[in-house]
Design a protein around this motif. Structure first.
Motif, short mmCIF file in Angstrom:
data_model
loop_
_atom_site.label_atom_id
_atom_site.label_comp_id
_atom_site.label_asym_id
_atom_site.label_seq_id
_atom_site.Cartn_x
_atom_site.Cartn_y
_atom_site.Cartn_z
N GLN A 36 0.89 -1.12 0.06
CA GLN A 36 -0.01 0.05 0.08
C GLN A 36 0.90 1.53 -0.02
O GLN A 36 1.94 1.36 0.77
CB GLN A 36 -0.89 0.04 1.30
N PHE A 37 0.51 2.06 -1.05
CA PHE A 37 1.35 3.29 -0.99
C PHE A 37 0.28 4.50 -1.29
O PHE A 37 -0.52 4.47 -2.19
CB PHE A 37 2.41 3.54 -1.96
N GLU A 38 0.25 5.73 -0.40
CA GLU A 38 -0.66 6.70 -0.64
C GLU A 38 -2.03 6.23 -0.74
O GLU A 38 -2.85 6.65 -1.37
CB GLU A 38 -0.35 7.58 -1.85
N GLY A 39 -2.54 5.23 0.16
CA GLY A 39 -3.92 4.70 0.32
C GLY A 39 -4.21 3.86 -0.70
O GLY A 39 -5.38 3.31 -0.85
N LYS A 40 -3.36 3.29 -1.66
CA LYS A 40 -3.75 2.28 -2.70
C LYS A 40 -2.92 1.10 -2.84
O LYS A 40 -1.74 1.12 -3.04
CB LYS A 40 -3.75 3.09 -4.15
N ALA A 41 -3.41 -0.02 -2.53
CA ALA A 41 -2.96 -1.18 -2.71
C ALA A 41 -2.60 -1.69 -4.12
O ALA A 41 -3.58 -1.71 -4.75
CB ALA A 41 -3.65 -2.45 -1.86
N ALA A 42 -1.42 -1.81 -4.37
CA ALA A 42 -1.30 -2.39 -5.92
C ALA A 42 0.39 -2.73 -6.00
O ALA A 42 1.28 -2.83 -5.03
CB ALA A 42 -1.36 -1.22 -6.98
#
Length: 75
Positions: A36-42
């Motif tokens: 997760q980075f800046e609220g986004k899991a990818a």
């Protein structure tokens, strides 16, 4: 196609060749990271050291420092 999702190329003697994750000109590597980075899991590209360990993001560094401050305040 390669089984590796990330392929890095570099120009040597006028020709491009696969170089792996490490980029000696900048003293860093690139590697794929799932999280997760800046609220986004990818899946993300992250910079890494030569040993493969990831460089901290700003948020990770802040969390580590907050934990250290809390630890010192408890003493």
């Amino acid at each position: 196609l390669s089984s590796s999702p990330l392929r890095v190329y570099r120009l040597e003697d006028g020709r491009y060749g696969e170089s792996g994750e490490w980029i000696p000109e900048i003293g860093l590597g690139l590697k794929s990271w799932e999280g997760q980075f800046e609220g986004k899991a990818a899946n993300w590209l992250r910079f890494c050291r030569e040993d493969g360990s990831l460089l901290e993001t700003g948020e990770e560094a802040m969390e580590r420092l907050k934990a250290r401050v809390s630890e010192l305040e408890e003493r």
